[in-house]
Design a protein around this motif. Structure first.
Motif, short mmCIF file in Angstrom:
data_model
loop_
_atom_site.label_atom_id
_atom_site.label_comp_id
_atom_site.label_asym_id
_atom_site.label_seq_id
_atom_site.Cartn_x
_atom_site.Cartn_y
_atom_site.Cartn_z
N PHE A 104 -7.67 3.93 -4.02
CA PHE A 104 -7.03 3.31 -2.87
C PHE A 104 -7.42 4.05 -1.60
N SER A 105 -7.68 3.29 -0.55
CA SER A 105 -8.05 3.83 0.74
C SER A 105 -6.86 4.53 1.40
N GLU A 106 -7.17 5.48 2.25
CA GLU A 106 -6.12 6.12 3.05
C GLU A 106 -5.47 5.14 4.02
N PHE A 107 -6.10 3.99 4.26
CA PHE A 107 -5.52 2.96 5.13
C PHE A 107 -4.46 2.14 4.41
N TRP A 152 -15.00 -2.71 -0.78
CA TRP A 152 -13.55 -2.62 -0.78
C TRP A 152 -12.91 -4.00 -0.79
N MET A 153 -11.78 -4.13 -1.48
CA MET A 153 -11.00 -5.36 -1.53
C MET A 153 -9.75 -5.17 -0.66
N LEU A 154 -9.25 -6.27 -0.12
CA LEU A 154 -8.09 -6.25 0.77
C LEU A 154 -7.01 -7.18 0.24
N GLU A 155 -5.81 -6.65 0.13
CA GLU A 155 -4.66 -7.39 -0.39
C GLU A 155 -3.43 -6.98 0.42
N VAL A 156 -2.57 -7.95 0.72
CA VAL A 156 -1.34 -7.69 1.46
C VAL A 156 -0.17 -8.26 0.66
N LEU A 157 0.87 -7.44 0.47
CA LEU A 157 2.09 -7.88 -0.21
C LEU A 157 3.20 -7.96 0.83
N VAL A 216 -4.66 -12.36 -0.66
CA VAL A 216 -5.90 -11.67 -1.04
C VAL A 216 -7.07 -12.28 -0.28
N TRP A 217 -7.94 -11.45 0.22
CA TRP A 217 -9.16 -11.93 0.88
C TRP A 217 -10.20 -12.23 -0.18
N ASP A 218 -10.92 -13.33 0.00
CA ASP A 218 -12.01 -13.73 -0.90
C ASP A 218 -13.12 -12.70 -0.95
N GLY A 219 -13.56 -12.33 0.23
CA GLY A 219 -14.70 -11.45 0.33
C GLY A 219 -14.32 -9.99 0.21
N THR A 220 -15.33 -9.17 0.14
CA THR A 220 -15.13 -7.73 0.11
C THR A 220 -15.67 -7.14 1.41
N PHE A 221 -15.45 -5.86 1.59
CA PHE A 221 -15.82 -5.18 2.82
C PHE A 221 -16.67 -3.96 2.50
N ASP A 222 -17.66 -3.72 3.34
CA ASP A 222 -18.55 -2.58 3.14
C ASP A 222 -17.81 -1.26 3.17
N THR A 223 -16.83 -1.15 4.07
CA THR A 223 -16.07 0.09 4.19
C THR A 223 -14.58 -0.23 4.20
N ASP A 224 -13.78 0.78 3.89
CA ASP A 224 -12.34 0.58 3.94
C ASP A 224 -11.88 0.37 5.39
N ASP A 283 -13.57 -1.31 7.65
CA ASP A 283 -13.83 -2.73 7.93
C ASP A 283 -12.68 -3.60 7.42
N ALA A 284 -12.19 -3.29 6.22
CA ALA A 284 -11.07 -4.05 5.65
C ALA A 284 -9.82 -3.87 6.50
#
Length: 87
Positions: A10-13, A38-43, A51-59, A61-62
């Motif tokens: 998990f990212s520090e973000f 990196w994958m991005l999800e919000v609860l 959940v975002w479809d795409g992924t991100f090069d860096t945390d 960016d997410a």
């Protein structure tokens, strides 16, 4: 724990994000021990997931995508329309 169960880094973000409209829990992650995107999800407060479809090069960016979404649509967008796929 079964050997085939995926572990995540998990990212520090990642963490709780609060503004005047409410709060959500932000998860930015990727498979542990990899250099995959990196994958991005919000609860939301009800534990509904966006959940975002795409992924991100860096945390970062997410995280910036998350911030841009909040700026554009407000934090309530995550509780108003949960389980959507963005990006």
């Amino acid at each position: 724990m079964p050997k085939d169960e995926q572990q995540y880094e998990f990212s520090e973000f990642s963490g709780e994000f609060v503004d005047d409209e409410g709060s959500v829990f932000l998860r930015i992650y990727r498979p542990a021990g990899t250099n995959l995107d990196w994958m991005l999800e919000v609860l939301d407060e009800e534990e509904n997931t966006t959940v975002w479809d795409g992924t991100f090069d860096t945390d970062r960016d997410a995280f910036e995508e998350f911030l841009a979404t909040v700026e554009r649509d407000g934090i309530r967008t995550f509780s108003d329309q949960p389980v959507q796929k963005l990006h």
